[in-house]
Scaffold this motif. Structure first.
Motif, PDB file in Angstrom:
ATOM      1  N   ILE A 141      21.649  14.557  39.164  1.00  0.00           N
ATOM      2  CA  ILE A 141      22.040  15.954  39.309  1.00  0.00           C
ATOM      3  C   ILE A 141      23.120  16.264  38.292  1.00  0.00           C
ATOM      4  O   ILE A 141      24.136  15.566  38.224  1.00  0.00           O
ATOM      5  CB  ILE A 141      22.571  16.226  40.733  1.00  0.00           C
ATOM      6  N   ASP A 142      22.932  17.287  37.495  1.00  0.00           N
ATOM      7  CA  ASP A 142      23.898  17.654  36.471  1.00  0.00           C
ATOM      8  C   ASP A 142      24.785  18.780  36.995  1.00  0.00           C
ATOM      9  O   ASP A 142      24.541  19.958  36.759  1.00  0.00           O
ATOM     10  CB  ASP A 142      23.180  18.077  35.190  1.00  0.00           C
TER      11      ASP A 142
ATOM     12  N   GLY B   7      32.802  10.779  30.503  1.00  0.00           N
ATOM     13  CA  GLY B   7      31.667  11.598  30.922  1.00  0.00           C
ATOM     14  C   GLY B   7      30.324  10.937  30.750  1.00  0.00           C
ATOM     15  O   GLY B   7      29.286  11.611  30.764  1.00  0.00           O
ATOM     16  N   ARG B   8      30.320   9.611  30.637  1.00  0.00           N
ATOM     17  CA  ARG B   8      29.077   8.892  30.410  1.00  0.00           C
ATOM     18  C   ARG B   8      28.518   8.336  31.710  1.00  0.00           C
ATOM     19  O   ARG B   8      29.233   8.090  32.675  1.00  0.00           O
ATOM     20  CB  ARG B   8      29.290   7.760  29.416  1.00  0.00           C
ATOM     21  N   GLY B   9      27.217   8.105  31.712  1.00  0.00           N
ATOM     22  CA  GLY B   9      26.567   7.514  32.859  1.00  0.00           C
ATOM     23  C   GLY B   9      25.265   8.210  33.188  1.00  0.00           C
ATOM     24  O   GLY B   9      24.876   9.202  32.566  1.00  0.00           O
TER      25      GLY B   9
ATOM     26  N   PRO C 263      30.085  13.215  39.654  1.00  0.00           N
ATOM     27  CA  PRO C 263      30.245  12.314  38.503  1.00  0.00           C
ATOM     28  C   PRO C 263      28.974  11.536  38.217  1.00  0.00           C
ATOM     29  O   PRO C 263      28.204  11.203  39.130  1.00  0.00           O
ATOM     30  CB  PRO C 263      31.368  11.375  38.955  1.00  0.00           C
ATOM     31  N   LYS C 264      28.758  11.246  36.958  1.00  0.00           N
ATOM     32  CA  LYS C 264      27.655  10.380  36.574  1.00  0.00           C
ATOM     33  C   LYS C 264      28.024   8.925  36.875  1.00  0.00           C
ATOM     34  O   LYS C 264      29.197   8.584  37.013  1.00  0.00           O
ATOM     35  CB  LYS C 264      27.338  10.563  35.091  1.00  0.00           C
TER      36      LYS C 264
END
Length: 326
Positions: free
Chosen positions: A100-101, A94-96, A106-107
């Motif tokens: 847009i959240d 879930g990193r990056g 995906p990040k």
């Protein structure tokens, strides 16, 4: 006095872990420097034949000013795919970076990378349509921890340092006011790391506690400007590179990190001769994890960090070659 950290590794810097993976058949490998949280980053490229990924993001004035990891790899241009494997691991975690959240968007993990050329080292490079590097990157991500092997390991697994075995080296230093600086280098240079006719490293003045053998040049050593020592005999364009990463727990701005990277380049010059040649791809990244405020946030303190980065990088380069021969 300043002294090495607990493990004398870049992972002595709070918030940094390292993962490595190798393919013995191909004679290559990958090293990942992972930041616990997005870290301010910078890069300086000095060689004439670099191979890099996402370094434009670190030029300043861009949208993203922090990165999730730095990936160093063998494999020449193929090795840049190692960062894809690292990015896959970061995405799963879930990193990056994300503008847009939203759960369905995906990040984008930020993983600048640099490669060295080890394609002519005798390994089996007939891997078909898919190179092994994305898998190596993912394996390195899964292996990330506070300790790691030096010498024939990671990105330096198939490297050559002049006429000697190359390798992956690391070192650290902790100042009297508790600033930690660490360095990691994958050494595949054209130039020699040894003084001509001796077993002493060019970096010997910076050695601490015999960390790369404690050998000193003979008292009658005479410098010859044209004697480089055991450099590679037949260098070719793009085949000779030292790629490195500096990390510090200090709070730095992107511009300050860039200045540290520029100063750190002199660590190459202290450990390798000649360096920054037209056929080298030398590059150094800087990560600042922001765990420690500068005790005196002035240009003088920044200069201290830059000088420590250079000397620690010189030690890391020598350690990588020294440990390859152990």
């Amino acid at each position: 006095m300043a002294k090495p950290g607990k493990n004398n590794l870049i992972t002595d810097v709070a918030g940094i872990s390292v993962g490595q993976a190798e393919d013995a058949r191909v004679r290559t490998g990958t090293t990942l420097i992972l930041a616990e949280k997005p870290a301010v980053a910078a890069v300086c490229v000095a060689g004439g034949g670099p191979g890099t990924r996402e370094t434009d993001l670190l030029a300043g004035g861009t949208l993203v000013d922090a990165v999730d990891a730095i990936c160093l790899s063998g494999g020449s241009a193929f090795g840049l795919a190692a960062a894809d494997g690292v990015a896959a691991g970061l995405k799963k975690a879930g990193r990056g970076f994300g503008l847009i959240d939203l759960p369905t968007v995906p990040k984008s993990p930020i993983v600048p990378a640099a490669i060295l050329y080890d394609l002519a080292n005798g390994g089996d490079k007939d891997w078909g349509e898919a190179s092994p590097y994305a898998a190596l990157g993912r394996k390195a991500y899964d292996n990330a921890s506070g300790t790691f092997r030096l010498g024939r390991a990671g990105a330096g697994y198939g490297a050559a340092a002049g006429a000697h075995l190359g390798g992956t080296g690391s070192a650290s230093i902790v100042t009297r006011d508790r600033i930690t600086v660490g360095a990691l280098a994958a050494v595949n240079c054209y130039g020699s790391v040894y003084m001509p006719g001796t077993d002493a490293f060019w970096a010997w003045p910076y050695e601490i506690d015999g960390e790369f053998g404690g050998v000193r040049p003979p008292s009658d050593f005479s410098m010859n400007a044209e004697d480089w020592g055991a450099a590679k005999l037949n260098p070719s364009l793009g085949q000779n590179t030292t790629i490195a990463c500096i990390a510090t727990d200090a709070i730095l701005t992107p511009d300050q990190a860039k200045r540290v990277a520029q100063m750190a380049l002199s660590g190459f010059s202290r450990a390798i001769r000649p360096v920054f040649a037209p056929f080298d791809g030398d590059a150094v990244f800087v990560l600042a994890t922001g765990k420690r405020a500068l005790p005196d946030p002035t240009a003088a303190t920044l200069a201290r960090i830059g000088e420590l980065a250079a000397s620690t990088l010189a030690r890391a380069i020598a350690r990588g070659v020294y440990m390859s021969g152990r």
